[in-house]
Design a protein around this motif. Structure first.
Motif, PDB file in Angstrom:
ATOM      1  N   ARG A  18      44.921  49.968  14.769  1.00  0.00           N
ATOM      2  CA  ARG A  18      43.584  49.364  14.901  1.00  0.00           C
ATOM      3  C   ARG A  18      43.704  47.838  15.004  1.00  0.00           C
ATOM      4  O   ARG A  18      43.049  47.200  15.820  1.00  0.00           O
ATOM      5  N   ALA A  19      44.565  47.248  14.180  1.00  0.00           N
ATOM      6  CA  ALA A  19      44.750  45.794  14.191  1.00  0.00           C
ATOM      7  C   ALA A  19      45.352  45.316  15.510  1.00  0.00           C
ATOM      8  O   ALA A  19      45.000  44.252  16.011  1.00  0.00           O
ATOM      9  N   THR A  20      46.253  46.095  16.080  1.00  0.00           N
ATOM     10  CA  THR A  20      46.913  45.716  17.330  1.00  0.00           C
ATOM     11  C   THR A  20      46.048  46.019  18.542  1.00  0.00           C
ATOM     12  O   THR A  20      46.066  45.279  19.530  1.00  0.00           O
ATOM     13  N   ALA A  21      45.284  47.090  18.493  1.00  0.00           N
ATOM     14  CA  ALA A  21      44.513  47.556  19.649  1.00  0.00           C
ATOM     15  C   ALA A  21      43.587  46.484  20.208  1.00  0.00           C
ATOM     16  O   ALA A  21      43.530  46.289  21.422  1.00  0.00           O
ATOM     17  N   GLY A  22      42.883  45.788  19.347  1.00  0.00           N
ATOM     18  CA  GLY A  22      41.932  44.779  19.819  1.00  0.00           C
ATOM     19  C   GLY A  22      42.595  43.672  20.611  1.00  0.00           C
ATOM     20  O   GLY A  22      42.109  43.279  21.675  1.00  0.00           O
ATOM     21  N   SER A  23      43.720  43.186  20.122  1.00  0.00           N
ATOM     22  CA  SER A  23      44.388  42.090  20.822  1.00  0.00           C
ATOM     23  C   SER A  23      45.046  42.545  22.119  1.00  0.00           C
ATOM     24  O   SER A  23      45.374  41.743  22.971  1.00  0.00           O
ATOM     25  N   MET A  24      45.252  43.848  22.267  1.00  0.00           N
ATOM     26  CA  MET A  24      45.865  44.388  23.469  1.00  0.00           C
ATOM     27  C   MET A  24      44.827  45.012  24.412  1.00  0.00           C
ATOM     28  O   MET A  24      45.188  45.662  25.388  1.00  0.00           O
ATOM     29  N   SER A  25      43.549  44.862  24.101  1.00  0.00           N
ATOM     30  CA  SER A  25      42.447  45.415  24.902  1.00  0.00           C
ATOM     31  C   SER A  25      42.565  46.926  25.057  1.00  0.00           C
ATOM     32  O   SER A  25      42.377  47.469  26.143  1.00  0.00           O
ATOM     33  N   ARG A  26      42.900  47.584  23.952  1.00  0.00           N
ATOM     34  CA  ARG A  26      42.998  49.046  23.956  1.00  0.00           C
ATOM     35  C   ARG A  26      42.109  49.607  22.854  1.00  0.00           C
ATOM     36  O   ARG A  26      41.843  48.948  21.863  1.00  0.00           O
ATOM     37  N   SER A  27      41.721  50.851  23.016  1.00  0.00           N
ATOM     38  CA  SER A  27      41.042  51.551  21.929  1.00  0.00           C
ATOM     39  C   SER A  27      42.107  52.004  20.935  1.00  0.00           C
ATOM     40  O   SER A  27      43.309  51.951  21.230  1.00  0.00           O
ATOM     41  N   LEU A  28      41.684  52.454  19.781  1.00  0.00           N
ATOM     42  CA  LEU A  28      42.623  52.963  18.785  1.00  0.00           C
ATOM     43  C   LEU A  28      43.446  54.107  19.365  1.00  0.00           C
ATOM     44  O   LEU A  28      44.682  54.140  19.256  1.00  0.00           O
ATOM     45  N   SER A  29      42.780  55.033  20.039  1.00  0.00           N
ATOM     46  CA  SER A  29      43.468  56.170  20.643  1.00  0.00           C
ATOM     47  C   SER A  29      44.463  55.717  21.716  1.00  0.00           C
ATOM     48  O   SER A  29      45.590  56.224  21.782  1.00  0.00           O
ATOM     49  N   GLN A  30      44.061  54.751  22.545  1.00  0.00           N
ATOM     50  CA  GLN A  30      44.966  54.240  23.582  1.00  0.00           C
ATOM     51  C   GLN A  30      46.187  53.563  22.963  1.00  0.00           C
ATOM     52  O   GLN A  30      47.297  53.709  23.464  1.00  0.00           O
ATOM     53  N   GLN A  31      45.984  52.815  21.868  1.00  0.00           N
ATOM     54  CA  GLN A  31      47.098  52.124  21.227  1.00  0.00           C
ATOM     55  C   GLN A  31      48.095  53.124  20.656  1.00  0.00           C
ATOM     56  O   GLN A  31      49.306  52.978  20.835  1.00  0.00           O
ATOM     57  N   ILE A  32      47.620  54.152  19.990  1.00  0.00           N
ATOM     58  CA  ILE A  32      48.513  55.162  19.420  1.00  0.00           C
ATOM     59  C   ILE A  32      49.246  55.900  20.538  1.00  0.00           C
ATOM     60  O   ILE A  32      50.448  56.143  20.456  1.00  0.00           O
ATOM     61  N   GLY A  33      48.539  56.224  21.623  1.00  0.00           N
ATOM     62  CA  GLY A  33      49.181  56.863  22.765  1.00  0.00           C
ATOM     63  C   GLY A  33      50.245  55.970  23.379  1.00  0.00           C
ATOM     64  O   GLY A  33      51.332  56.429  23.750  1.00  0.00           O
ATOM     65  N   ASN A  77      55.037  48.556  30.221  1.00  0.00           N
ATOM     66  CA  ASN A  77      54.071  47.938  29.330  1.00  0.00           C
ATOM     67  C   ASN A  77      53.239  46.906  30.071  1.00  0.00           C
ATOM     68  O   ASN A  77      52.019  46.856  29.944  1.00  0.00           O
ATOM     69  N   TRP A  78      53.900  46.068  30.869  1.00  0.00           N
ATOM     70  CA  TRP A  78      53.176  45.067  31.642  1.00  0.00           C
ATOM     71  C   TRP A  78      52.215  45.726  32.619  1.00  0.00           C
ATOM     72  O   TRP A  78      51.069  45.286  32.765  1.00  0.00           O
ATOM     73  N   ALA A  79      52.655  46.772  33.301  1.00  0.00           N
ATOM     74  CA  ALA A  79      51.806  47.457  34.281  1.00  0.00           C
ATOM     75  C   ALA A  79      50.564  48.029  33.605  1.00  0.00           C
ATOM     76  O   ALA A  79      49.453  47.937  34.146  1.00  0.00           O
ATOM     77  N   GLU A  80      50.738  48.597  32.431  1.00  0.00           N
ATOM     78  CA  GLU A  80      49.609  49.164  31.693  1.00  0.00           C
ATOM     79  C   GLU A  80      48.619  48.063  31.313  1.00  0.00           C
ATOM     80  O   GLU A  80      47.412  48.218  31.467  1.00  0.00           O
ATOM     81  N   GLY A  81      49.134  46.927  30.847  1.00  0.00           N
ATOM     82  CA  GLY A  81      48.264  45.817  30.479  1.00  0.00           C
ATOM     83  C   GLY A  81      47.522  45.234  31.669  1.00  0.00           C
ATOM     84  O   GLY A  81      46.340  44.905  31.586  1.00  0.00           O
ATOM     85  N   ILE A  82      48.216  45.116  32.792  1.00  0.00           N
ATOM     86  CA  ILE A  82      47.592  44.589  34.011  1.00  0.00           C
ATOM     87  C   ILE A  82      46.488  45.524  34.474  1.00  0.00           C
ATOM     88  O   ILE A  82      45.397  45.079  34.845  1.00  0.00           O
ATOM     89  N   GLU A  84      44.713  47.646  32.711  1.00  0.00           N
ATOM     90  CA  GLU A  84      43.590  47.588  31.770  1.00  0.00           C
ATOM     91  C   GLU A  84      42.769  46.319  31.998  1.00  0.00           C
ATOM     92  O   GLU A  84      41.543  46.366  32.041  1.00  0.00           O
ATOM     93  N   THR A  85      43.437  45.199  32.188  1.00  0.00           N
ATOM     94  CA  THR A  85      42.746  43.937  32.451  1.00  0.00           C
ATOM     95  C   THR A  85      41.985  44.012  33.769  1.00  0.00           C
ATOM     96  O   THR A  85      40.825  43.605  33.860  1.00  0.00           O
ATOM     97  N   ARG A  86      42.622  44.548  34.804  1.00  0.00           N
ATOM     98  CA  ARG A  86      41.990  44.663  36.111  1.00  0.00           C
ATOM     99  C   ARG A  86      40.736  45.519  36.046  1.00  0.00           C
ATOM    100  O   ARG A  86      39.705  45.192  36.637  1.00  0.00           O
ATOM    101  N   LYS A  87      40.790  46.629  35.306  1.00  0.00           N
ATOM    102  CA  LYS A  87      39.637  47.524  35.188  1.00  0.00           C
ATOM    103  C   LYS A  87      38.441  46.812  34.569  1.00  0.00           C
ATOM    104  O   LYS A  87      37.310  47.089  34.923  1.00  0.00           O
ATOM    105  N   ASN A  88      38.698  45.919  33.620  1.00  0.00           N
ATOM    106  CA  ASN A  88      37.622  45.272  32.879  1.00  0.00           C
ATOM    107  C   ASN A  88      37.214  43.911  33.434  1.00  0.00           C
ATOM    108  O   ASN A  88      36.294  43.296  32.915  1.00  0.00           O
ATOM    109  N   LEU A  89      37.880  43.444  34.462  1.00  0.00           N
ATOM    110  CA  LEU A  89      37.615  42.118  34.993  1.00  0.00           C
ATOM    111  C   LEU A  89      36.362  42.128  35.869  1.00  0.00           C
ATOM    112  O   LEU A  89      36.263  42.900  36.815  1.00  0.00           O
ATOM    113  N   ARG A  90      35.426  41.297  35.543  1.00  0.00           N
ATOM    114  CA  ARG A  90      34.187  41.165  36.317  1.00  0.00           C
ATOM    115  C   ARG A  90      34.014  39.700  36.700  1.00  0.00           C
ATOM    116  O   ARG A  90      33.265  38.961  36.075  1.00  0.00           O
ATOM    117  N   LEU A  91      34.742  39.281  37.736  1.00  0.00           N
ATOM    118  CA  LEU A  91      34.681  37.883  38.160  1.00  0.00           C
ATOM    119  C   LEU A  91      33.285  37.467  38.573  1.00  0.00           C
ATOM    120  O   LEU A  91      32.887  36.317  38.374  1.00  0.00           O
TER     121      LEU A  91
END
Length: 126
Positions: A18-33, A77-82, A84-91
């Motif tokens: 839970r503590a890590t998920a927020g800083s990584m833009s993941r849900s709790l379930s996504q972080q554990i997965g 890991n980088w691909a997953e982060g990119i 997730e960021t791309r999905k949520n980006l609303r320029l």
């Protein structure tokens, strides 16, 4: 096929995720997965040093010093982060909040410039 299976998790693991998920833009379930996938790959690759991979992901280590398997884990890991960021980006919303112009192509391929109205700041996820 993706299925959900209820399971009981250790409270310490849940709180750490839970503590890590927020800083990584993941849900709790996504972080554990995510941690589960990394663990699976680490167990499959005896030549992988988890500490070296983590150091690179945290910006404390050099990618070129990793072996091929470790580099693959870092890239995944980088691909997953990119993604997730791309999905949520609303320029469009970010630029509108800043009162800046939006330049885009219309349906005919012509460049159009839209002046946005200054608005309250909107989060990229919002």
């Amino acid at each position: 096929m993706s299925t959900n299976s209820p399971m009981r998790l250790d409270a310490e693991l849940t709180e750490a995720a839970r503590a890590t998920a927020g800083s990584m833009s993941r849900s709790l379930s996504q972080q554990i997965g995510h941690w589960a996938r990394i663990g699976r790959e680490l167990e499959r690759s005896p030549g992988v040093t988890a500490q070296a991979v983590q150091a690179v992901l945290e910006g404390r280590g050099g990618y070129d010093q990793l072996n091929v398997q470790e580099q693959a884990i870092v890239r995944a890991n980088w691909a997953e982060g990119i993604e997730e960021t791309r999905k949520n980006l609303r320029l469009d919303r970010i630029l509108a909040a800043q009162g800046r112009e939006v330049v885009e192509l219309d349906a005919q391929g012509e460049v159009t410039v839209r002046k946005t109205r200054a608005a309250r700041l909107v989060s990229p996820k919002g």
